[in-house]
Design a protein around this motif. Structure first.
Motif, short mmCIF file in Angstrom:
data_model
loop_
_atom_site.label_atom_id
_atom_site.label_comp_id
_atom_site.label_asym_id
_atom_site.label_seq_id
_atom_site.Cartn_x
_atom_site.Cartn_y
_atom_site.Cartn_z
N LEU A 36 0.67 -1.13 -0.13
CA LEU A 36 -0.08 -0.11 0.13
C LEU A 36 0.71 1.34 -0.05
O LEU A 36 0.29 2.22 -0.42
CB LEU A 36 -0.94 0.04 1.18
CG LEU A 36 -2.05 -1.00 1.33
CD1 LEU A 36 -2.96 -0.82 2.39
CD2 LEU A 36 -2.95 -1.39 -0.17
N VAL A 37 2.17 0.92 0.30
CA VAL A 37 3.05 2.48 0.51
C VAL A 37 3.18 2.78 -1.21
O VAL A 37 3.18 3.92 -1.49
CB VAL A 37 4.37 2.07 0.84
CG1 VAL A 37 5.14 2.98 0.68
CG2 VAL A 37 4.19 1.75 2.46
N SER A 38 3.37 1.84 -2.09
CA SER A 38 3.68 2.32 -3.34
C SER A 38 2.26 2.68 -4.05
O SER A 38 2.42 3.79 -4.79
CB SER A 38 3.96 0.90 -4.30
OG SER A 38 5.16 0.31 -4.00
N LEU A 39 1.07 2.12 -3.54
CA LEU A 39 -0.23 2.42 -4.08
C LEU A 39 -0.30 3.98 -3.67
O LEU A 39 -0.93 4.74 -4.41
CB LEU A 39 -1.28 1.61 -3.44
CG LEU A 39 -2.77 2.30 -3.87
CD1 LEU A 39 -2.92 2.19 -5.27
CD2 LEU A 39 -3.80 1.36 -3.09
N LYS A 40 -0.07 4.22 -2.24
CA LYS A 40 -0.27 5.79 -1.91
C LYS A 40 0.64 6.65 -2.59
O LYS A 40 0.35 7.61 -2.89
CB LYS A 40 0.20 5.84 -0.54
CG LYS A 40 0.01 6.97 0.25
CD LYS A 40 -1.41 7.61 0.36
CE LYS A 40 -1.66 8.70 0.99
NZ LYS A 40 -3.01 9.38 0.84
N ARG A 41 1.86 6.24 -2.93
CA ARG A 41 2.75 7.02 -3.61
C ARG A 41 2.25 7.31 -5.19
O ARG A 41 2.02 8.41 -5.55
CB ARG A 41 4.11 6.49 -4.00
CG ARG A 41 5.09 6.51 -2.65
CD ARG A 41 6.32 5.72 -2.70
NE ARG A 41 6.99 6.35 -3.95
CZ ARG A 41 7.98 7.46 -3.43
NH1 ARG A 41 8.18 7.68 -2.56
NH2 ARG A 41 8.60 7.62 -4.46
N ALA A 42 1.67 6.40 -5.67
CA ALA A 42 0.91 6.42 -7.03
C ALA A 42 -0.20 7.29 -6.91
O ALA A 42 -0.54 8.33 -7.81
CB ALA A 42 0.33 5.16 -7.48
#
Length: 357
Positions: free
Chosen positions: A11-17
Motif C-alpha cells: 500500500l506504500v507504493s499505491l499511496k505514492r501513485a
C-alpha cells in the motif's frame, strides 16, 4: 502500475501513485489504481480511505461515505478513513456531525505528521466557520493548528500551509482587519524563505498573506521565485503548471485589494478544477472559488456572480456564506430576491451550533 500489480498488498507504493495522481488532478486514475488491488486488501482499513477520497472527488458522495465507514468499522482509529469521512460530512454541510466525529477521533492523531494533524484540525475549523461559529473556529486555529509549531518535531511548512488556508477563508468572509495579529504573525513565519518553493499552494497562499499585510516586497520576491520555478520546468510541465502562476499573480492583486487586476489575470470563467495541479483537493480549492466570487462582485460583474452563486447553492444549499454572497449580489443588482437570500442565510447561521458552544 507494474509494481502495484506485482505487489498488490504494497500500500506504500499505491499511496505514492495516488499522490502523483493528486498532483496531476486525476482522481479517476487514482480510483482505478485502488480498485485494482482492493480485493487483495479487504481487511486493511487504510485501503478504504484511499478508496473514499477519489470517489468523493469524482462526485460519488454516497459511495465515498460507505467506503470511509467500512475502513472505520475495521479500525476506528484509521486516520485516512477518518479524514475521508470528514470530507464527506463537510461536503454535505453536516458540520456539527463532522466536528463531533473529528474531535472524538483526535486522540488518535498524535502519530501523524504535522500536515495531517493540522489538516484534520483545519477541517474542524472550517466546519465551525461555515456553521457560523467564528469564535470556535479561531479557538481551533489557536490551540490546534498554530500551537502545533510548539512541538520540537513540527514541520513549519506543513503547519503554515493549513494555517494560511484557514486564514484566507476567514478573510474572504470579511473577518480579518488590516492589523490582524494572527495573519501578521503567520506572514512573518513564512518570510524567511525556508518554506518557499516547497509546495505550489503554500507559495500562492503566502503571496496572498504578504500582500494582504502590506509586505509587498516579500510578496513580489516570492512571486518571482514562483515564476523562476515555473521557467525551470520542462516545456510539457509548464503547459500544465501555467495556471499555478496565474493563480499566484491573481492572489497577489487580490491581497492588495486590486480586484480589477486580479480579474484581468483569471478572467470571467474561473473553474477551480482547472487549477488543481497546484496539489489541492476540491475542498482546498473552494476558497479560490470564493475569492473569485468576491472579485466578480468587486468589479461589477454582478449578473455573472449571481449566475455562478445560484448554481453553487443548488449543489451546497447549507453554506450560510454562499447565501450571504448571493444576498449581496442581489442587492447590487436591485433584485427583490435579496430578502429571500438574507432569510436563508440567517436561518442556516442558527441551524448548526448553539451560540455558546
Amino acid at each position: 502500475m507494474h509494481l502495484i500489480n506485482k505487489y498488490p498488498r504494497n500500500l506504500v507504493s499505491l499511496k505514492r501513485a495516488q499522490v502523483i495522481c493528486f498532483y496531476l488532478a486525476r482522481p479517476d486514475f487514482s480510483l482505478y489504481l485502488v480498485e485494482q488491488v482492493l480485493s487483495e486488501n479487504k481487511q486493511e482499513p487504510y485501503i478504504y480511505g484511499m478508496l473514499s477520497f477519489p470517489l468523493l472527488e469524482l462526485g460519488r458522495v454516497a459511495d465515498a461515505e460507505a467506503a470511509a465507514r467500512e475502513g472505520l468499522s475495521i479500525n476506528k482509529d484509521d486516520q485516512w478513513s477518518q479524514h475521508a469521512l470528514c470530507h464527506v460530512l463537510q461536503y454535505e454541510c453536516r458540520f456539527k456531525e463532522a466536528v463531533e466525529f473529528m474531535e472524538s477521533s483526535s486522540a488518535s492523531w498524535n502519530i501523524c505528521c504535522s500536515f495531517m494533524i493540522t489538516h484534520n484540525w483545519w477541517h474542524v475549523a472550517l466546519c465551525y466557520l461555515d456553521g457560523h461559529l467564528l469564535r470556535k473556529a479561531f479557538q481551533v486555529y489557536d490551540q490546534h493548528i498554530w500551537q502545533e509549531l510548539d512541538k520540537d518535531d513540527a514541520d513549519k511548512a506543513e503547519v503554515c500551509l493549513n494555517a494560511l488556508a484557514f486564514m484566507l477563508r476567514v478573510d474572504v468572509r470579511g473577518c480579518i482587519d488590516d492589523d490582524d495579529f494572527r495573519l501578521r504573525t503567520l506572514a512573518a513565519c513564512v518570510s524567511d524563505q525556508s518554506t518557499w518553493c516547497w509546495d505550489w499552494m503554500l507559495d500562492i497562499l503566502a503571496i496572498w498573506a504578504f500582500s494582504r499585510t502590506g509586505e509587498f516586497s516579500k510578496a513580489k520576491d516570492l512571486l518571482n521565485a514562483v515564476r523562476s520555478r515555473f521557467h525551470s520546468l520542462t516545456e510539457r510541465k509548464q503547459q500544465s503548471m501555467e495556471k499555478a502562476v496565474l493563480l499566484a499573480e491573481a492572489l497577489y492583486e487580490y491581497g492588495r485589494g486590486d480586484h480589477f487586476r486580479a480579474f484581468g489575470i483569471i478572467g470571467p470563467n474561473f473553474t477551480a478544477v482547472d487549477y488543481k495541479v497546484i496539489g489541492a483537493s476540491d475542498e482546498q480549492m473552494e476558497v479560490f472559488t470564493e475569492v473569485w466570487y468576491s472579485i466578480l462582485l468587486g468589479t461589477g460583474y454582478v449578473s455573472e456572480a449571481i449566475s455562478e452563486l445560484e448554481k453553487r447553492v443548488q449543489v451546497q444549499q447549507g453554506v450560510p456564506f454562499l447565501w450571504r454572497l448571493l444576498e449581496k449580489a442581489y442587492l447590487l443588482a436591485g433584485s427583490a430576491h435579496a430578502e429571500m437570500a438574507r432569510q436563508k442565510a440567517q436561518s442556516l447561521e442558527a441551524a448548526y451550533f448553539e451560540p455558546n458552544v
